[in-house]
Enzyme design. Structure first.
Site, PDB file in Angstrom:
ATOM      1  N   TYR A  52     -24.815 -28.295 -29.419  1.00 44.47           N
ATOM      2  CA  TYR A  52     -23.375 -28.025 -29.443  1.00 44.47           C
ATOM      3  C   TYR A  52     -23.072 -26.692 -30.124  1.00 44.47           C
ATOM      4  CZ  TYR A  52     -22.875 -32.704 -27.624  1.00 44.47           C
ATOM      5  OH  TYR A  52     -22.972 -33.812 -26.831  1.00 44.47           O
ATOM      6  N   ASN A  60     -28.872 -36.045 -35.965  1.00 43.83           N
ATOM      7  CA  ASN A  60     -29.325 -35.750 -34.599  1.00 43.83           C
ATOM      8  C   ASN A  60     -29.302 -34.227 -34.410  1.00 43.83           C
ATOM      9  OD1 ASN A  60     -29.927 -35.638 -31.887  1.00 43.83           O
ATOM     10  ND2 ASN A  60     -28.313 -37.054 -31.254  1.00 43.83           N
ATOM     11  N   LYS A  75     -24.989 -24.090 -30.121  1.00 42.03           N
ATOM     12  CA  LYS A  75     -25.386 -23.083 -29.135  1.00 42.03           C
ATOM     13  C   LYS A  75     -24.287 -22.885 -28.089  1.00 42.03           C
ATOM     14  CE  LYS A  75     -27.871 -24.103 -25.615  1.00 42.03           C
ATOM     15  NZ  LYS A  75     -28.637 -24.403 -24.475  1.00 42.03           N
ATOM     16  N   GLY A 114     -28.635 -31.868 -19.849  1.00 39.16           N
ATOM     17  CA  GLY A 114     -27.561 -31.880 -20.846  1.00 39.16           C
ATOM     18  C   GLY A 114     -26.615 -30.716 -20.670  1.00 39.16           C
ATOM     19  N   ILE A 118     -22.778 -37.509 -24.129  1.00 38.03           N
ATOM     20  CA  ILE A 118     -23.721 -36.830 -23.236  1.00 38.03           C
ATOM     21  C   ILE A 118     -25.053 -37.458 -23.582  1.00 38.03           C
ATOM     22  CG2 ILE A 118     -24.940 -34.719 -22.616  1.00 38.03           C
ATOM     23  CD1 ILE A 118     -22.455 -33.115 -23.147  1.00 38.03           C
ATOM     24  N   TYR A 119     -25.527 -38.325 -22.717  1.00 37.89           N
ATOM     25  CA  TYR A 119     -26.787 -39.028 -22.927  1.00 37.89           C
ATOM     26  C   TYR A 119     -27.779 -38.534 -21.874  1.00 37.89           C
ATOM     27  CZ  TYR A 119     -24.639 -42.641 -25.958  1.00 37.89           C
ATOM     28  OH  TYR A 119     -24.015 -43.323 -26.971  1.00 37.89           O
TER      29      TYR A 119
END
Length: 176
Positions: A143, A136, A145, A109, A97-98
């Site tokens: 993630y 990161n 969350k 996102g 997911i960029y």
């Protein structure tokens, strides 16, 4: 603010995915890695040949987040043998997911993640998994969350540097 839409990507989107991939990877990781290592990784990982192979793999899917005519991010999910590690038929891997830094905090996102979740549910997967660099923190917290928990670690090599990725997964509710 204009809305963001998610569209499935195909071979005709190769250059868009290539550009967004290079830009977002650089934005995210350049401050923590040597310039020559970043340059080499971007050249090797986003070649037209490599992306064409990924885009034509029946077990991989790409989706681009668009704000009007501007691509702001993309998603790559893998199932079956396209998965980078686990290759578990009951799982879906989120490989990427960029999202461009200009759109952090603007739900791009989350929309891409929601698309991955929708695919996993449609395919009746038991869980979704991914690897994310432990440094990161923005992504790790995103993630968490969304209900992901760490289950393992693996090494990601960037040049000669061994970096630790957290392996995270989210078990999905089974709808009968």
């Amino acid at each position: 603010m204009t809305s963001i839409i998610i569209n499935k990507a195909g071979l005709n989107d190769l250059e868009t995915i290539q550009a967004v991939g290079r830009e977002t990877f650089y934005e995210t990781f350049a401050k923590d890695n040597p310039e020559e290592v970043m340059k080499q990784y971007l050249e090797e990982s986003f070649t037209s040949e490599k992306l064409k192979s990924e885009l034509t793999n029946a077990d991989s899917q790409f989706f681009i987040a668009w704000e009007e005519d501007n691509p702001v991010g993309y998603l790559k999910v893998n199932s079956a043998n396209a998965q980078t590690e686990l290759q578990d038929e009951t799982s879906l891997e989120i490989e990427r997911i960029y999202v461009k830094s200009s759109h952090h905090g603007k739900k791009a996102g989350q929309l891409l993640y929601d698309k991955a979740l929708e695919i996993a549910q449609q395919q009746k997967k038991r869980y979704i998994w991914l690897g994310v660099w432990e440094e990161n923190l923005r992504a790790v917290n995103f993630y968490k969350k969304n209900g992901f928990v760490e289950f393992d670690k693996h090494i990601f090599r960037l040049g000669d540097d061994k970096q630790t990725d957290l392996m995270m997964k989210k078990v999905l509710d089974q709808i009968s």
